[in-house]
Enzyme design. Structure first.
Site, short mmCIF file in Angstrom:
data_model
loop_
_atom_site.label_atom_id
_atom_site.label_comp_id
_atom_site.label_asym_id
_atom_site.label_seq_id
_atom_site.Cartn_x
_atom_site.Cartn_y
_atom_site.Cartn_z
CB THR A 124 19.65 26.67 72.06
OG1 THR A 124 19.63 25.60 71.13
CG2 THR A 124 19.28 27.93 71.31
CG ASP A 125 22.71 22.57 70.06
OD1 ASP A 125 21.52 22.97 70.06
OD2 ASP A 125 23.00 21.37 69.93
CD GLU A 126 17.36 24.21 67.99
OE1 GLU A 126 16.73 24.82 67.12
OE2 GLU A 126 16.84 23.39 68.76
CE1 TYR A 148 14.22 28.60 71.36
CE2 TYR A 148 15.47 27.02 70.05
CZ TYR A 148 15.17 27.61 71.27
OH TYR A 148 15.84 27.21 72.41
CE LYS A 152 17.43 30.94 73.97
NZ LYS A 152 16.89 31.26 75.33
#
Ligand code: NAD
Length: 339
Positions: A124-126, A148, A152
């Protein structure tokens, strides 16, 4: 690369990917490994069960023996299985570390032992953290804030370490926020859509100024397939959709699609941690031929329409006390012996 093991294939993005890849002539078999947590629903695969190339295995990626047995029979892995909801990670971070980090390590370990041709780790870009300005390329530092995103980021590093240490042909994809049919109504677009469709109010955190990049799930799956087929081992590929909105702008569009007004919106204090803006570039994937095709407004209207037409799919999920374990025909599902 003709026998693909897809983890988390009963979830939102994984089920779209399975339906896409099953119809490719050169793919001879797809096995879905999914624990069917609250987020996994076998009905998400729907018509895919008509395809004899599909096997569904109900099991956990933390089950090393099962993972080893499955990876041995496959030539590639596309790894979606994860705890994926930021808000849940605020009160259940342990589950995120278990599944996202340890689960990825068990898959990478099996990939190393059995010499798979490609291991696509879906991220994810997060992981880049908040960017008040500018955009992150794949070389940007990882600065996750919430549990989260941290889990990741850790899983990305674990996966890539198996390339650097053991030459496992790992690729990592980092995508923007996905939307489309079959998404669990805990995520903002289906949550707001289903509430507005029922005439209920929706809540915007803070002033609704947080910016997210939006990508239709089918575009993400197209990008992931490109990486599966043509991604270079050891590389990271961002997958963006080109549509940046504040949550307030997104809400305005949803109100328009449903036919509601700002009287349906309540402002609430911001959550514990809420990254102000995500943004990234995806030139590496563009060089492989990627072009996001979906128009945002049309796709949003289609998505809302799907939720309007399928209340039986999401209404039971609005009750957190209910866990859905749908029945499936016994010859299409194999229970893990190691659960
Ligand atoms: P989801 O929550 O809809 O689906 C996750 C799936 O994984 C479910 O089917 C669940 O049953 C399964 N699963 C969870 N734990 C498992 C375990 N221990 N063993 C086996 N299966 C397990 O998630 P999603 O939105 O489809 O996201 C898929 C992947 O894409 C995730 O890795 C997520 O981090 C990543 N991602 C999602 C988005 C997004 O906007 N949804 C954006 C970028 C990246």
């Amino acid at each position: 690369m003709n026998k693909i093991l897809v983890t988390g294939g009963a979830g939102f993005i994984g089920s779209h990917f399975v339906k896409r890849i099953l119809w490719a002539d050169d793919i001879t078999h797809v096995t879905v490994l999914d624990a069917l947590t609250y987020a996994g629903h076998i009905e998400n695969l729907g018509e895919a069960f008509l395809n004899p190339k599909l096997t569904f295995v109900h099991g956990n990626i933390l089950d090393a023996e099962l993972v080893d047995e499955l990876v041995r029979d496959h030539t590639a892995i596309v790894h979606f299985a994860a705890e994926s909801h930021v808000d849940r990670s605020f009160f259940a971070a342990g589950a995120f570390v278990q599944t996202n980090v340890l689960g990825t390590q068990k898959l990478a370990d099996a990939a190393m032992r059995h010499g798979v041709e490609k291991f696509v780790h879906v991220s994810t870009d997060e992981v880049y953290g908040p960017l008040p300005e500018g955009s992150a390329s794949e070389a940007a530092p990882l600065r996750p804030t919430v549990p989260y995103a941290a889990s990741k980021a850790a899983s990305d590093l674990v996966a890539l370490s198996y390339f650097r240490t053991y030459d496992v042909p790992v690729c990592v994809t980092r995508s923007a926020n996905n939307f489309g049919p079959y998404q669990h109504p805990e995520k903002i677009i289906p949550l707001f859509a289903t509430r507005l469709l029922r005439g209920e109010k929706v809540t915007l955190h803070g002033q609704g100024q947080h910016v997210r990049n939006w990508l239709h799930v089918e575009d993400n799956c197209a990008g992931i397939e490109l990486v599966l087929r043509h991604g270079a081992a050891g590389e990271v590929y961002n997958i963006g959709g080109g549509t940046d909105f504040t949550n307030k702008e997104l809400t305005e569009r949803l109100l328009g699609v449903v036919g509601a007004d700002w009287g349906s919106v309540v402002y609430v204090p911001d959550r514990r941690s809420n990254d102000i803006r995500y943004s990234m570039t995806w030139a590496k994937l563009t060089a492989l031929g990627f072009r996001p095709e979906r128009d945002f407004d049309e796709s949003l209207a289609e998505t809302v329409d799907w939720y309007r037409r399928n209340p039986d799919r999401w209404a039971p999920l609005m009750r957190s006390s209910v866990t859905v374990r749908p029945h499936v025909a016994p010859d299409t599902i194999r229970e893990s012996q190691h659960a």
